[in-house]
Design an enzyme around this catalytic site. Structure first.
Site, short mmCIF file in Angstrom:
data_model
loop_
_atom_site.label_atom_id
_atom_site.label_comp_id
_atom_site.label_asym_id
_atom_site.label_seq_id
_atom_site.Cartn_x
_atom_site.Cartn_y
_atom_site.Cartn_z
N TYR A 1 0.82 -1.21 0.00
CA TYR A 1 0.00 0.00 0.00
C TYR A 1 0.86 1.27 0.00
CZ TYR A 1 -4.13 -2.87 1.10
OH TYR A 1 -5.14 -3.79 1.06
N LYS B 1 3.04 -15.46 1.76
CA LYS B 1 2.90 -16.14 0.46
C LYS B 1 4.33 -16.46 0.02
CE LYS B 1 0.25 -17.47 -3.01
NZ LYS B 1 -0.70 -18.60 -2.90
N ASP C 1 -3.64 -17.89 1.12
CA ASP C 1 -4.85 -18.50 0.52
C ASP C 1 -5.43 -19.56 1.46
OD1 ASP C 1 -2.39 -19.65 -0.05
OD2 ASP C 1 -3.00 -20.49 -1.97
N ASP D 1 -5.43 -6.59 5.75
CA ASP D 1 -6.61 -5.82 5.41
C ASP D 1 -7.75 -6.78 5.08
OD1 ASP D 1 -8.29 -3.81 4.65
OD2 ASP D 1 -7.19 -3.23 2.84
N ASP E 1 -10.96 -8.25 7.82
CA ASP E 1 -12.37 -8.01 7.51
C ASP E 1 -13.15 -9.32 7.49
OD1 ASP E 1 -12.09 -5.28 7.35
OD2 ASP E 1 -13.20 -5.12 5.47
#
Ligand code: NAD
Length: 360
Positions: free
Chosen positions: A142, A193, A225, A249, A253
């Site tokens: 980000y 990852k 994943d 992020d 959520d």
């Protein structure tokens, strides 16, 4: 020296929920002799209306001087259409996070057994859920440079971002997570990852390195994943999860929604010294603002996190969390967590009930 708490009500339901959280903070301040000095300042749309900018200099200075910050929420349709992004309410929030280097985002996902029906998952999968997601908040893809949209050969446009973490950034968020795990069930799952992204190969290496300093904490690794899958398959297997900005992020959520009620979830954003900004996970809910319908419990639980992580008042935090559980046992519900047979209460009535439970 007296500790100093800065309260930023913000917009929409922000002032309503913060009023209730403040009642609770003032009560424990007195009862536990914490000697906290509590001040208020403007941020977001309210600050734009009063001063023209979402983060006035006085607010930033007060935030820097405070030991902890309690935020309601910012934003609303009145300001969302301003073409100048610098004058949007969210800039106030992002400004505080970056100026204060609040890199450690702690988001607990706790499902009170009394609310097990509120989740979209089966009660047996989520009942008693208590996990903590630790998300790196000021780095990663980000913020990485270079970034942008450019034209390549043949006039084809391509968008690009850079996923970058240096080892210091990884180590400092790792420490926050190991410390949090140490204070809980002593299990930490680092999500990466590493089968595809070099930056997370380094991430994994640093986490392994840190684990040597925390022999009492059991460290495991999971690809993002699989973590997404496991969060909805068997979320109770996790204690603390640590991950980078983007994965965090998304996963936080998903974890929040396991509990089914956004009005119940607190969060903390911490700097290196444990100073932090505490806020509910939800936004300013303009659709219900001013109607006494907002659930103040996420903000009240944010006060509990603030006492525990920034103000060294863990006992007061425990009491607030127990009081919240008690009002749920009394079947009191704001509309967002309402179900058949429960008693409807307003925002203020819910705040008063928590105060009464603390006083009982
Ligand atoms: P939101 O979280 O404000 O609302 C989503 C839904 O949840 C709405 O139906 C709302 O009524 C409900 N809700 C939220 N909090 C609740 C509470 N405490 N009690 C009961 N119901 C609650 O998200 P949104 O509608 O996407 O955004 C509204 C505004 O908030 C936007 O301007 C957005 O930019 C801003 N926002 C701010 C923050 C923040 O301040 N940290 C975070 C997210 C969104």
């Amino acid at each position: 020296m007296a500790k100093n708490v800065l309260v930023l009500p913000g917009d929409g339901i922000g002032p309503e929920i913060v009023t209730e959280a403040r009642k609770v903070l003032e009560l424990v301040n007195e009862r536990h002799g914490l000697g906290l000095e509590i001040n208020e300042a403007l941020v977001g749309g309210a600050a734009i209306d009063a001063t023209g900018v979402p983060l006035p200099d006085e607010t930033l200075a007060a935030a820097k001087a405070a030991d902890a910050i309690l935020l309601g929420a910012v934003g609303g349709p009145k300001w969302d259409t301003n073409p100048d992004f610098a004058i949007r309410p969210e800039k106030g929030l992002l400004g505080i996070r970056s100026q204060l280097e609040l890199f450690g985002n702690l988001r607990p996902a706790i499902l009170y057994p009394q609310l097990a029906h509120a989740s979209t998952l089966k009660p047996e999968v989520v009942s008693g859920l208590d996990i903590l997601i630790v998300r790196e908040l000021t780095g990663g893809i980000y913020f990485g440079q270079p970034r942008g949209v450019r034209e390549k050969e043949g006039g084809i446009r391509e968008g690009f971002n850079t996923y970058v973490y240096d080892e210091n950034e990884i180590r400092r968020i790792g420490r926050v997570a190991f410390e949090a795990a140490r204070a809980r069930d002593k299990r930490l799952c680092s999500v990466d990852k590493a089968n595809v992204l070099e930056v997370t190969v380094l991430w994994r290496e640093i986490m392994e390195d840190l684990a040597k300093e925390y022999p009492d904490v059991e460290l495991s690794h999971m690809y993002v994943d699989n973590a997404a899958m496991q969060l909805v398959r068997a979320p109770k297997q996790f204690d603390v999860v640590v991950t980078g900005n983007m994965f965090g992020d998304i996963l936080s959520d998903a974890a929040a929604m396991l509990t089914g009620s956004i009005g119940m979830l607190p969060s903390a954003s911490l700097d290196e010294n444990g100073k932090g900004m505490y806020e509910p996970c939800h936004g300013s809910a303009p659709d219900i603002a001013g109607q006494g319908k907002a659930n103040p419990l996420a903000t009240i639980l944010s006060v509990a996190m603030m006492l525990r992580y920034s103000l060294n008042a863990g006992e007061a935090a425990d009491q607030i969390e127990a009081a919240v559980s008690k009002v749920l046992d009394q079947d009191l519900r704001t509309p967002d967590i309402m179900s058949e047979g429960m008693k409807a209460v307003t925002t203020a009535e819910m705040g008063d009930a928590v105060v009464a439970a603390l006083n009982a």
